[in-house]
Scaffold this active site. Sequence first.
Site, PDB file in Angstrom:
ATOM      1  N   ARG A  20      22.150  15.606  -7.520  1.00 24.29           N
ATOM      2  CA  ARG A  20      22.532  14.198  -7.324  1.00 24.29           C
ATOM      3  C   ARG A  20      22.726  13.496  -8.667  1.00 24.29           C
ATOM      4  NH1 ARG A  20      20.081  12.514  -2.199  1.00 24.29           N
ATOM      5  NH2 ARG A  20      20.626  10.382  -2.741  1.00 24.29           N
ATOM      6  N   PRO A  69       0.825  -1.214   0.000  1.00 25.78           N
ATOM      7  CA  PRO A  69       0.000   0.000   0.000  1.00 25.78           C
ATOM      8  C   PRO A  69       0.858   1.264   0.000  1.00 25.78           C
ATOM      9  CG  PRO A  69      -0.831  -1.569   1.606  1.00 25.78           C
ATOM     10  CD  PRO A  69       0.478  -2.102   1.109  1.00 25.78           C
ATOM     11  N   GLU A  70       0.542   2.176  -0.914  1.00 22.05           N
ATOM     12  CA  GLU A  70       1.257   3.447  -1.003  1.00 22.05           C
ATOM     13  C   GLU A  70       0.337   4.537  -0.451  1.00 22.05           C
ATOM     14  OE1 GLU A  70       3.010   3.915  -4.942  1.00 22.05           O
ATOM     15  OE2 GLU A  70       3.022   1.753  -5.219  1.00 22.05           O
ATOM     16  N   LYS A 104       3.628   6.194   4.392  1.00 20.50           N
ATOM     17  CA  LYS A 104       2.838   4.964   4.240  1.00 20.50           C
ATOM     18  C   LYS A 104       2.466   4.372   5.589  1.00 20.50           C
ATOM     19  CE  LYS A 104       5.711   3.965   0.228  1.00 20.50           C
ATOM     20  NZ  LYS A 104       6.725   3.013  -0.265  1.00 20.50           N
ATOM     21  N   ARG A 106      14.381  -2.772  -8.950  1.00 20.10           N
ATOM     22  CA  ARG A 106      12.914  -2.822  -8.935  1.00 20.10           C
ATOM     23  C   ARG A 106      12.380  -2.997 -10.347  1.00 20.10           C
ATOM     24  NH1 ARG A 106      11.205  -0.318  -4.081  1.00 20.10           N
ATOM     25  NH2 ARG A 106       9.204  -1.264  -4.555  1.00 20.10           N
TER      26      ARG A 106
END
Length: 285
Positions: free
Chosen positions: A153, A2-3, A59, A262
């Site tokens: 970055r 769940p986000e 979250k 990912r």
Amino acid sequence: MPELPEVETIKEDLRELVVGSEIERVEVIDPSLVEQPSAEEFASRLEGVRITGARRRAKHLIVELGTGDSLVFQLKIGGQLLLVPPVEEPGSALMLVLYLDGDRRLFLRDETGFTRARLLDDDELEERLSSLGPEPFEGEFDARYLPREIGSRRAQIKPLLLDQKVVSGIGNIYVDEILYDARLHPRRKANTISEGEWEALHAAIRSNLAAGIEHRGTTVRLYKDVLDRPGEHQNYLRVFEKHGQPCPGCEGQVVREKVSGRPSHFCPACQREDGSGVDGQLELE
Ligand SMILES: [Zn+2]
């Protein structure tokens, strides 16, 4: 897992259905759920206590209690909170049962077993939340925030957006949709992103998360709300797990590749790795 939109939906359900109830009894079925304090102390500090509020930070689902303690859940991929009745009693993968007044029970089930809970006092809660980046809908998270914080970055943009210290609440489903909308390749280095692209990214973060909330979350596999209903936002996804299907924005096809470990879904034509626009114009820094 769940986000932000899914935890927000569960939080709203708890506000509507559970806040104001008293926890009469607690059954910790899987002690690995409880990270802090001990499972015994966790149960004894919850019994006889009224639920006074529910909120979300990143979250984390935070259930506020009359004692001043907070019951904090980190729902993982299979984490579901179900209110019985009206939901039928779940038979498997149970981790916790909160027996509420009015003969109702709040079940925490997770068939992956990764969901975790903590019972924290004010100081412990503050400490726990202190390293989190801003909420995407807060004023602090304006269009200048990301370029200021991460614009120099050399890291790839996708893992930066998933880093909860940078910005809160974004996970692997929404990030792919956000990057698609902003026409950014998930491997784009942050220090090559132009001012216009940062603005598009900021807008895409807010619009995708807002749509997810409006559609009561995304159910790709296991997510359900407190009344065991799936979300609707899976019907609006353009790239997440759409590999092999046509891109909604061009003649190309959505692909799936690992980015920073990912699985990532994107259109290599709309989201060029070298940062050139769809018209082939290289955007100079
Ligand atoms: Zn495309």
